[in-house]
Design an enzyme around this catalytic site. Structure first.
Site, short mmCIF file in Angstrom:
data_model
loop_
_atom_site.label_atom_id
_atom_site.label_comp_id
_atom_site.label_asym_id
_atom_site.label_seq_id
_atom_site.Cartn_x
_atom_site.Cartn_y
_atom_site.Cartn_z
N LYS A 245 38.83 24.54 -83.40
CA LYS A 245 37.71 25.37 -83.77
C LYS A 245 37.92 26.61 -84.66
CE LYS A 245 36.58 25.09 -78.68
NZ LYS A 245 35.33 24.72 -78.54
N ARG A 319 35.61 16.69 -70.93
CA ARG A 319 35.05 15.53 -70.29
C ARG A 319 36.13 14.25 -70.09
NH1 ARG A 319 31.05 14.14 -75.05
NH2 ARG A 319 30.90 16.42 -74.82
#
Length: 466
Positions: A245, A319
Site C-alpha cells: 500500500k 478474504r
C-alpha cells in the site's frame, strides 16, 4: 486492550435512585410545554441563552442558591429522517462534573446506552481526559444489560484503537483468552506446523511477519443448543504485502482487525446475557507483512476447503484468511454463520464509513438483520450477491483467483469469493465494515468502532434469548 485500559465508563450506570441533577430532553415541538413548566427565573434564563430545543443544544439552569438545578437538552425533531437516536451521547462531553438523570427521553434505554458509549475515551497512552459527568439509570430500564453492551463496545474499541506495535496476533489471542476465561468458555489457539498443515491460507498470509499467525477458536454454551458461529478478520496490520500500500493507505491499518473486534464484542454481549445457543467464534489472526518469504502475486495456494487459489493481489489478504476459517465453520453446518471484516474499499465507496454492507442469499436472514440494525441503532445496507459476477474470479491455473482484476463490483466479488468456502450453510451473512469513526458523532467518538456488534447481539437475543 481490556476494558480497564480505557476510561470507558467512569462510574458505570449508577442506580436509578442515586441523587442526581435532572436533564430534560426536549423535542422542538414540546419546547413550549416544557418551558411553561419551568420556574419563572429558569424560564427567563433559558430565554436569555436563546435555547429553542435545537438538536444538540444545552442550557444549564441555576437554582435559587446559584448552583446547577437542571439542564435542558434539545432533541430537535427526533422523528426527522436525519434525526440521531444516539444524540444523548453528546451529553457526557457537554455537562460539568456531577451526577445526572435523564428525563423525557423517547427511548430511555437507548439514551442511557448512548451516554455510556459517548463517555468512552481511549486512555492507554494519554491519561486524564475522561469525562466527569455520571448518569443514574433511567427508571424501568435493564441497567445490567445497558452496562454489558457498553462494556463490550468499549472492549472492542480498545482493541481497534491499540496500535499494531502493541497489538499483534498474539495479543488478539490473549484478548480472546481473557474473554473466554471471564465467561467460562473453552478456547484453543492453533499455530505453527499445525496451522500450516490445516489452514494453509492463514499461514501463507502471516508467514512474512515475525509475529506468527494463528487461528483462535472459542466455544461456549451447551452442545445441544442451536449453533451460531461468528468469524472475524484479525489482520493486526496490513502493509498490503508485496502489492504494498502507499503510506497514506497504511495510516489506519491498525483497524484491519476490526472484524475480529466486532466478533469478540458480540460474543461478550451474548455470553454475558446467557443466550441459549452454542456459540463458536473463529478469529484468524495475522500480520500481512513484507519479507523474503511473503506470498507473491501469481502464487497458487491450497486452502482448507481443498480449493486452489491464484493470488491476483496480496493486498486482498482478508478474504484468504477468512476462507480457511469459514471452511472450518461450515464443516459443522451450523444454524447461522456471520462473518465480520474490514474487507473492501469498494463497500466504503458505495456506502461510506458509517453504513456497513451486508451480503446473504437468505432473504429471511436479511430481513431479520435489517430489523435488528434499526432496533439496535447499528444499521447496515444489504447489497446483492450477484451470482454472474462469480465468473470475474475465474483463474486459468487454479480453482479461482482472490481478486477479479478489474475495477467493478469489488465488494460483491469479495463476498462471492467467501461464499465459495461455506457452501453448506445457507444462513450465512457477510458484513463488510469500516471499523472506524472518522469524526466524532453522538455516542460514537472518533476512532475504532465495533460496527454490527450491537446489531448482531440484538439479532441473537431475539432468536435465542433467555
Amino acid at each position: 486492550m481490556t476494558q480497564a485500559a480505557s476510561e470507558t465508563i467512569p462510574a458505570g450506570l449508577l442506580p436509578a435512585d442515586a441523587p442526581a441533577i435532572p436533564v430534560t430532553l426536549v423535542a422542538a415541538a414540546d419546547w413550549e410545554r416544557v418551558r411553561a413548566g419551568l420556574e419563572p427565573a429558569q424560564r427567563a434564563f433559558a430565554a436569555a441563552t436563546g435555547f429553542t430545543a435545537k438538536a444538540g443544544s444545552l442550557a444549564l439552569l441555576p437554582g435559587a442558591d446559584g448552583g446547577l438545578a437542571r439542564a435542558l437538552f434539545g432533541l430537535g425533531d427526533p422523528g426527522a429522517p436525519a434525526g440521531d437516536r444516539l444524540i444523548a451521547g453528546k451529553l457526557p462531553g457537554l455537562l460539568p462534573e456531577g451526577t445526572y438523570r435523564l428525563e423525557g427521553a423517547p427511548d430511555p434505554a437507548a439514551a442511557a446506552l448512548a451516554w455510556l458509549m459517548g463517555s468512552y475515551r481511549f486512555g492507554r497512552y494519554r491519561k486524564g481526559d475522561g469525562t466527569k459527568a455520571r448518569l443514574a439509570a433511567p427508571e424501568g430500564v435493564d441497567r445490567d444489560e445497558i452496562v454489558r453492551i457498553a462494556a463490550a463496545v468499549a472492549m472492542g474499541r480498545d482493541l481497534i484503537n491499540t496500535p499494531a506495535n502493541d497489538l499483534g496476533p498474539a495479543e488478539i489471542a490473549a484478548a480472546a483468552c481473557a474473554l473466554a476465561e471471564r465467561h467460562g468458555a473453552a478456547i484453543t489457539v492453533i499455530e505453527g506446523p499445525e496451522l500450516e498443515r490445516a489452514f494453509p491460507l492463514i499461514h501463507a498470509v502471516g508467514a512474512a511477519s515475525p509475529r506468527a499467525p494463528r487461528l483462535i477458536d472459542l466455544r461456549w454454551g451447551p452442545e445441544d443448543a442451536p449453533r451460531v458461529t461468528l468469524v472475524g478478520k484479525g489482520v493486526a496490520f496490513d502493509t498490503g504485502g508485496l502489492d504494498i500500500k502507499p503510506s497514506a493507505a497504511m495510516l489506519l491499518m491498525k483497524k484491519d482487525m476490526g472484524g475480529a473486534a466486532a466478533a469478540l464484542a458480540t460474543a461478550d454481549m451474548a455470553m454475558g446475557a446467557g443466550l441459549k445457543l452454542r456459540l463458536r467464534v473463529l478469529v484468524p489472526a495475522v500480520e500481512n507483512a513484507v519479507a523474503g518469504n511473503a506470498f507473491r502475486p501469481g502464487d497458487v495456494l491450497g486452502s482448507r476447503a481443498g480449493l486452489t487459489v491464484e493470488i491476483g493481489n496480496t493486498d486482498a489478504e482478508g478474504r484468504l484468511i477468512l476462507a480457511d476459517a469459514l471452511a472450518l465453520a461450515d464443516a459443522e453446518a451450523p444454524d447461522l454463520i456471520l462473518d465480520f471484516s474490514t474487507l473492501t474499499g469498494a463497500a466504503r465507496v458505495a456506502l461510506g464509513p458509517d453504513l456497513p454492507a451486508f451480503f446473504t442469499e437468505d432473504d429471511a436472514l436479511a430481513a431479520a438483520v435489517a430489523e435488528a440494525g434499526q432496533r439496535a441503532i447499528d444499521p447496515v445496507w444489504r447489497m446483492p450477491l450477484h451470482a454472474p459476477y462469480a465468473s470475474l474470479l475465474d483463474s486459468k491455473v487454479a480453482d479461482l483467483n482472490n481478486v477479479s482484476g478489474g475495477p467493478f463490483a469489488g465488494a460483491i466479488t469479495a463476498a462471492l469469493f467467501l461464499r465459495r468456502f461455506a457452501p453448506k450453510t445457507r444462513a450465512h451473512g457477510h458484513f463488510d465494515l469500516y471499523g472506524w469513526n472518522p469524526s466524532t458523532k453522538p455516542g460514537r467518538p472518533e476512532g475504532g468502532e465495533v460496527q454490527t456488534a450491537r446489531l448482531t447481539y440484538a439479532l441473537l437475543k431475539t432468536r435465542y434469548g433467555v
